[in-house]
Each structure stands twice: as structure tokens, then as C-alpha cells.
Write an enzyme that holds these catalytic residues in place. Structure first.
Site, mmCIF file in Angstrom:
data_model
loop_
_atom_site.group_PDB
_atom_site.id
_atom_site.type_symbol
_atom_site.label_atom_id
_atom_site.label_comp_id
_atom_site.label_asym_id
_atom_site.label_seq_id
_atom_site.Cartn_x
_atom_site.Cartn_y
_atom_site.Cartn_z
ATOM 1 N N ASP A 283 40.252 37.771 31.305
ATOM 2 C CA ASP A 283 38.898 37.502 31.606
ATOM 3 C C ASP A 283 38.806 35.827 31.950
ATOM 4 O O ASP A 283 39.741 35.296 31.543
ATOM 5 C CB ASP A 283 37.961 37.915 30.390
ATOM 6 C CG ASP A 283 36.489 38.000 30.892
ATOM 7 O OD1 ASP A 283 35.590 38.653 30.230
ATOM 8 O OD2 ASP A 283 36.108 37.355 32.108
HETATM 9 C C1 GLC Z 1 33.043 36.843 32.996
HETATM 10 C C2 GLC Z 1 32.981 38.135 32.515
HETATM 11 C C3 GLC Z 1 33.757 39.316 33.207
HETATM 12 C C4 GLC Z 1 33.820 39.004 34.691
HETATM 13 C C5 GLC Z 1 34.644 37.544 34.840
HETATM 14 C C6 GLC Z 1 34.581 37.159 36.233
HETATM 15 O O1 GLC Z 1 32.982 35.924 32.083
HETATM 16 O O2 GLC Z 1 33.124 38.219 31.069
HETATM 17 O O3 GLC Z 1 33.243 40.561 32.856
HETATM 18 O O4 GLC Z 1 34.327 40.086 35.309
HETATM 19 O O5 GLC Z 1 34.205 36.683 33.960
HETATM 20 O O6 GLC Z 1 33.232 36.965 36.870
#
Ligand code: GLC
Length: 750
Positions: A283
Site C-alpha cells: 500500500d
Molecule cells: C491508499 C489506500 C489504498 C489505495 C492506495 C492507492 O493509501 O490505503 O487503499 O489503493 O493508497 O491510492
């Protein structure tokens, strides 16, 4: 000579076993075109495939061009400009040394341009076919913009309404979340990932992220392995079995080991037990966040821990880019780990067809908000709105209603009703409740007063006008809730009350003495018990998306009949959290009907006079509304519950049936739910577990026998030894229209 032969034989043996070992360990790496490509790749090019960067808002700056040419970029997220994406892919295919395309990722969570209800609302439909359709529409719109990977479905089990991301989840139940997660995976990916309109899905956030202490996002999660396996991993396993192409490791510290550096999760469970063959992306910066967690001393150690644990691609942080070469040169990691990660990434790129044709048409062909897309969004919204109350049957409106007053800060907010995670949502497409009712009833029949300018407002200067407007009408529709920003990532609330002065607004409007329909648009369950007493009817719409207005109008006017059921328990107040239907019984369960409310406790009561059971003196034990609850304009009666298999051997099927009758005056759809309870286990078992459901449509007076067949394997759980077993013994079985059904029978597994 003899000696030479023995040396030769030994040599050959070592070579063969070495190859065999190599093959045994990487027998899944068997596609010659991918292996050939990997053979040609430099270490920098391999690291490039494992590096994901954020887009540049439609620009392709020179430094990005050069990085793509040098093979340093495997993926780009948050780029949705078609021209920029086509240019990126052209450079990758034509100007880089090996012509490896880039995979373009985006959070397409509940729609792209056409916005569907938030996932929590979609889960309230209990209609996987409808949810799959929504994902298909989202995929088509996103694909036509050059996006080939969505970071969805989010299938974290969420039992805490304070957590902002409950909005993005499918609720508290592993079975319902599994069904909805699989529907989304199938909708996004289709039958052929390389087909036009199919995009790669991503099961997130692996794992346990929704158990954040205090419902505070990114907070610590402490989940015993048994609970992890019996509750939090089930939906992810279902997504893996459904063929989801990628997983995303979570931000959370799971039992002291951040998910992004967690070998147990990413290797033992995901690879060794489940044989997942896709790739894992971290993430956002969760790799380098392991420094903040205190799990890595610096980016180099963070890279080491993430890659060793099994994160194949690093999202936005650059610890892999900056340190993997050193780690290999120092012998801390084997280049084979890169080969495995790169193989998985390249395989997905081939499966997506990106090597053949990563381009999308650039002219603004009509690719968004097609009539069929809007209709699908409307039906999803219709089936997502939960009827919680309908006293005196004031709904649906009858022809006697001549004037409708629409009041409240959510009555005409095109952006706010879309909810969280609508990066690409087009709020101009939104039709609000006010607009829809005016369109259906005619301008002259609909009066409007906001009362409050926005949901958090405490400025009551609009109250008098709102009350005056209500007095002029036959019925009042009060639209309240949460602005979109009040739920979603990082947007947690300690209170579940309606924000601002909305409670006061409802109370003020009730002074008009007219029937009130309370419509709540929010990203979480809210503690509306107090204010709902001012309303004859309550419709909980979550954030219903683009077509929320027409959907609400159809329900209010009786064009459609509510069928939604709650995918999450509604607490009376935040103080009851955690509260969920599939709880353990404890050693001292309370009789929900036999507790003494705090206000009724006699003075000078003796210490043990209240009975020592598990409940709150002020709020009792029961929630405001239970999981699975939802009303209809008609009424349904359940009778003749039968168990056709009172005794069943391990491996056998349990068959139960019930007669459902529509005893009301409207055609209606009922979500018939099947629950079981394992009375005794080697670990304590929940008092109820959802194991099946079926949507049944009946005309007034019509009856239907509804049957369920489950196998004893569906009763399995992880025992203290972490073996997934079904244990013989007695079981209770319920069938009903909510988790608090009392219609019960039993069976024995021998
Ligand atoms: C965010 C979220 C995740 C998302 C990623 C890309 O912080 O936690 O769910 O897909 O970053 O935006």
C-alpha cells in the site's frame, strides 16, 4: 579412471538435483517467453518492474520518459489521461530496450465516472449479480481511460463504525464480504483479462486492517491467529480462489509485525497455503512506513524486510529502487527473489494483453455514463437503501400527497451523495433527491429548504424557513447524513452522531406536525436512534452515488419496493463498539429482554441485584438495528421451518427449508438468510454465522418454499492447532429476514 567417473557422476548428480531443486522451487515459473525475457533483463530492469510511481497529472515529463526508456518504471498509478497513458505505453514498447509495457493502476472503488453506491451500500443489496454488474461498468469506463488495474475490492472485515474505511468495505460478515468481494473480482476482471473492458483487480488490504484499535485508521491490530483465520482471512481466500490477480499488503501492524513485512501473511498463508500466483503490491509507502512502525531502521532494511516477506511491487516509496542492488551485492537477498517477483508481474502484463496492445482510443468516444450504466447505478442504489422504519405505512406516498417538502443539507448536494473514493466521479452527472422528486412530481408539488448549508454546520438561521416550508407540505422528506469527506481513508469519527446541528434541525422540523421520512446518506452506521423517533419512516441510503436521487424517488413513490438488508450492525452509540452479530456467547450472556436500564435501577440497590451479565447499564446489549435487518413495504411471514437432515455424517449435506409468504399488499423481494451455530467447539464459536442467503420475489399472497443446502465443510473453522475442521456435535440453524430471527431448528453432525 574409476575415480574420474565417480567425480563425474557426483558432479552430474549435483547439477541435476540443483536443477531439480531449482525447478521444484520455481516449477510455477514455466512460461518460456517470460523466462526468456527475464534472462535478458539487467538487475536495474528487474528492479524497475518492481517499482510503481505516481502519475504526473496528464504530463509525461522528460525525467519520466527517460526512466521508462531505462526500464525503471513497472507501473504508474493515478494517471488517467488517455493521451498521457498512450504516450507512456508507446515509449515503453518502442523506446525501452525490452519493450515491456507499464501497468496503470487507479482506485476504481465503486465506479469511475458513473458512481455506484459506496461498497457498504452495495453490500446492503445482498445482490452479487448487481454488484458484479457495477464492477463491470466501472471496469469498462476505467479501461476506456487507459487504466488496467484497480485497487479493489477492499474486503477488510469492518466491525467498527468509527473507522472511516467501513464505507469502502462490505461490512462485518466474512460470508457476505466473501460473496461481494468475489462478485467485484469477477466484474472487474471478466472471463478474459486481455479483453477490452476488463481490468485487473486487487484484494486489499491484506490483512486485518479493519481491526484497527479504536476504529482509528492505520492503528495497531491485535488479532490472534485463530480469529485472523476464522474471520479476517476468509474474504481474501475467497478472492484468491476467484482468481484475483493481485493482493495489496496493508498499512497495519499485525500482532507486532507490519502486514507489509509479514512473512506469515505473504508467504506462509498467501503462497504456501493458498498457492496464490499473482503479485503483491504494497500500500502507499507502507514499505518505508515500517521505519515509522519501528520495524525497520532505515529504507534499506525496509526494502529487505518487504521483499523477503513477499512484496513484489513497491507503491510510490523507492526503497527497492535505491537499495535492492546493495542488498544483492551484500548477499542479503538472492536475485532469485527478484526473478520470482518480476515473473509474476510480467505474467500479469501478458495476461492483460499489454504486450500486444496497451493502447486505448483517444478521441472522446462516448464511453462514460451510458444509459445502461446509469440504469445499473440506479438499480444498485434502489437495492442499497435500507428501510429501517415505516410507521403508519406512510411509505410509499399515495395520491393523497399533494405537496412534498424536501429539507436538509443532503437533499441537493451533487458531490456529497457520491461518497468517498470518487477520484474520477463526475458530480455533474449526479441527480439529487430534490432534482428527482421535482422531475417526478413537478416543480409546483415540491418545496425545498436546506435548513443547514452542510452537514457539519451549526448555523441554525435556516431553521425557521425549514419549519415554515414543512408546514406547507403534506409530508416532509428530511435528507441528512455525512458529507463525503467525513468517511473513507483516515476519516474516522469518535462519535456516531449526525454531525453539526442536524439532530436539532430534525427536531425543529418535527414541530410542523407533518409525517416525516428521514433519509440518511452516510459512509457508516450512525447513531440515529434519538432522532428517528421524530420520523414515521427511515430510509438509510449510505452514499448512493450518481443515481441516488432517482433511486430514492422510485422508493418514495412506490415505483420500487425496498429490499436492502444491513451489512453491518448499527450501534445505539459509539460506546457499544465493538458490536457485531457473530459475537461469542461469553460465560455470562445477557437476556436482552431482562436487563434493568440505568434510569430504572432502584435507589440503594444491592450490588448483585442487577445480575452479573455482559451488557451496558445505560444502553443494554442489543444494537439499534441488527445485521441483516431491513423492512419492505409488504410483509413476509416465515413458517414451516424444516430440517430434512436432522443427523448428518461428516462430509454430508445439511438441507433445510422454510415457507415464505408475502402477507402484505405489495410485490416485494425478501433476502432470506440462513444462520447456524456450532454449540460446542474446541474453540468458542459465534452465536450465529451467516452461511447462505437468497433473494426471493413474491406477489401479495404468494408463498414459496425456500431451501438451502450446505455441506458439513461449510461449518469448518480453525481449531487451536490451526487445522480447518468440522467437529461433530449439535448445531442450531435459523432461517429468517434478519440475524435476530428466532425461527430455529437444529441438527447433529455425527
Ligand atoms: C491508499 C489506500 C489504498 C489505495 C492506495 C492507492 O493509501 O490505503 O487503499 O489503493 O493508497 O491510492
Amino acid at each position: 579412471m574409476k575415480h574420474f567417473f565417480s567425480l563425474f557422476a557426483m558432479g552430474m548428480f549435483l547439477v541435476l538435483t540443483g536443477c531439480l531443486k531449482q525447478n521444484t522451487e520455481e516449477q510455477w515459473m514455466n512460461d518460456p517467453k517470460i523466462l526468456d525475457l527475464i534472462q535478458q533483463m539487467t538487475l536495474e530492469e528487474k528492479m524497475g518492474q518492481m517499482h510503481q510511481i505516481s502519475g504526473f497529472g496528464g504530463q509525461v515529463p522528460d525525467n519520466l520518459k527517460q526512466d521508462i526508456i531505462d526500464g525503471k518504471v513497472g507501473s504508474i498509478l493515478n494517471e488517467v489521461d488517455v493521451k498521457a497513458i498512450n504516450e507512456i505505453q508507446r515509449i515503453a514498447l518502442e523506446e525501452s530496450r525490452l519493450g515491456i509495457p507499464v501497468i496503470i493502476g487507479r482506485d476504481v472503488i465503486h465506479g469511475f465516472k458513473t458512481v455506484f453506491p459506496i461498497p457498504l451500500g452495495q453490500a446492503a443489496t445482498w445482490n452479487p449479480e448487481l454488484v458484479k454488474k457495477g464492477a463491470e461498468v466501472a471496469a469498462k469506463e476505467a479501461w476506456s481511460s487507459g487504466v488496467n488495474w484497480t485497487f479493489a475490492p477492499m474486503i477488510d472485515i469492518s466491525r467498527d463504525a468509527r473507522w472511516g474505511r467501513i464505507a469502502e468495505s462490505c461490512g462485518e460478515d466474512p460470508f457476505l464480504t466473501s460473496v461481494m468481494g468475489v462478485a467485484m473480482v469477477e466484474g472487474f476482471q471478466g472471463d478474459d483479462l486481455s479483453a477490452d473492458g476488463s481490468i485487473l483487480a486487487c484484494a486489499k488490504h491484506f490483512a486485518g486492517y479493519g481491526a484497527a484499535e479504536g476504529g482509528r485508521d492505520y492503528n495497531t491490530t491485535l488479532i490472534p491467529e485463530n480469529e485472523l483465520r476464522n474471520v479476517y482471512l476468509k474474504s481474501f481466500h475467497a478472492a484468491q480462489q476467484a482468481g484475483v490477480g493481485t493482493f495489496m499488503s496493508g498499512f497495519n501492524d499485525l500482532n507486532g509485525v507490519p502486514a507489509t513485512g509479514n512473512r506469515f501473511l505473504l508467504r506462509k498463508v498467501l503462497r504456501d497455503e493458498w498457492n496464490f500466483d499473482g503479485f503483491v503490491v504494497s500500500d502507499w509507502a507502507s514499505v518505508t512506513e515500517m521505519i515509522s512502525h519501528g520495524f525497520a531502521a532505515d529504507p534499506k532494511e525496509a526494502a529487505y524486510k518487504a521483499i523477503s516477506a513477499g512484496v513484489d511491487m513497491e507503491m510510490t516509496s523507492d526503497s527497492y529502487k535505491n537499495h535492492v542492488k546493495e542488498l544483492i551485492e551484500e548477499g542479503k537477498i538472492n536475485e532469485r527473489l527478484l526473478d520470482e517477483a518480476v515473473y509474476r508481474i510480467l505474467k500479469i502484463k501478458f495476461d492483460l494483453g499489454l504486450f500486444n496492445d496497451p493502447y486505448v482510443q483517444e478521441e472522446d468516444q462516448n464511453r462514460f455514463a451510458l444509459p445502461e450504466y446509469l440504469e445499473a447505478a440506479k438499480q444498485a442504489a434502489v437495492q442499497s437503501m435500507v428501510l429501517l422504519k415505516n410507521e403508519q405505512q406512510i411509505l410509499p406516498f399515495t395520491s393523497s400527497i399533494n405537496k412534498v417538502a424536501v429539507i436538509g443539507p443532503m437533499a441537493n448536494q451533487k458531490y456529497e451523495q457520491l461518497g468517498t473514493w470518487i477520484f474520477d466521479g463526475d458530480s455533474d452527472l449526479t441527480i439529487t433527491p430534490l432534482e428527482a422528486l421535482k422531475s417526478e412530481l413537478g416543480e409546483s408539488k415540491v418545496l425545498f429548504s436546506e435548513g443547514l448549508k452542510y452537514t457539519r454546520s451549526k448555523d441554525k438561521t435556516g431553521f425557521s424557513e425549514a419549519l415554515a416550508t414543512a408546514k406547507k407540505a403534506d409530508v416532509v422528506v428530511v435528507c441528512v447524513g455525512e458529507e463525503a469527506i467525513l468517511s473513507g481513508e483516515a476519516h474516522c469519527r469518535a462519535s456516531l452522531d449526525l454531525p453539526g446541528a442536524q439532530n436539532e434541525l430534525i427536531e425543529e422540523v418535527s414541530k410542523a406536525g407533518k409525517p416525516i421520512v428521514l433519509v440518511v446518506m452516510a459512509g457508516r452506521p450512525l447513531a440515529i436512534g434519538g432522532v428517528s423517533k421524530h420520523a414515521e419512516a427511515v430510509l438509510y441510503a449510505f452514499h448512493p452515488g450518481t443515481m441516488g436521487g432517482p433511486a430514492l424517488a422510485d422508493l418514495l413513490l412506490g415505483v420500487a419496493n425496498p429490499s436492502a438488508k444491513l451489512p453491518v450492525t448499527f450501534p445505539k452509540a459509539a460506546g457499544q463498539i465493538p458490536i457485531y452479530y457473530n459475537h461469542k456467547n461469553t460465560g455470562r450472556p445477557v437476556d436482552p429482554n431482562a436487563w434493568t436500564c440505568i434510569d430504572d435501577i432502584p435507589l440503594n440497590s444491592y450490588q448483585t441485584s442487577l445480575g452479573n451479565t455482559s451488557h451496558y447499564l445505560d444502553l443494554g446489549f442489543a444494537p439499534l438495528y441488527p445485521f441483516g435487518f431491513g423492512l419492505s413495504y409488504t410483509t413476509f411471514e416465515y413458517k414451516n421451518l424444516k430440517i430434512e437432515t436432522p443427523k448428518v455424517k461428516l462430509g454430508g449435506d445439511i438441507i433445510a427449508s422454510v415457507t415464505l409468504e408475502n402477507t402484505g399488499n405489495f410485490v416485494g423481494e425478501e433476502v432470506v438468510q440462513l444462520y447456524i451455530r456450532d454449540l460446542v467447539g474446541s474453540v468458542t464459536r459465534p452465536v450465529k454465522e451467516l452461511k447462505g442467503f437468497e433473494r426471493v420475489q413474491l406477489k401479495p399472497g404468494e408463498s414459496k418454499k425456500v431451501s438451502f443446502k450446505i455441506n458439513t465443510s461449510d461449518l469448518a473453522f480453525f481449531n487451536p492447532e490451526m487445522e480447518e475442521v468440522t467437529e461433530p456435535g449439535e448445531f442450531h440453524l435459523w432461517i429468517g429476514g434478519s440475524s435476530d430471527t428466532n425461527l430455529r431448528t437444529e441438527f447433529v453432525v455425527e
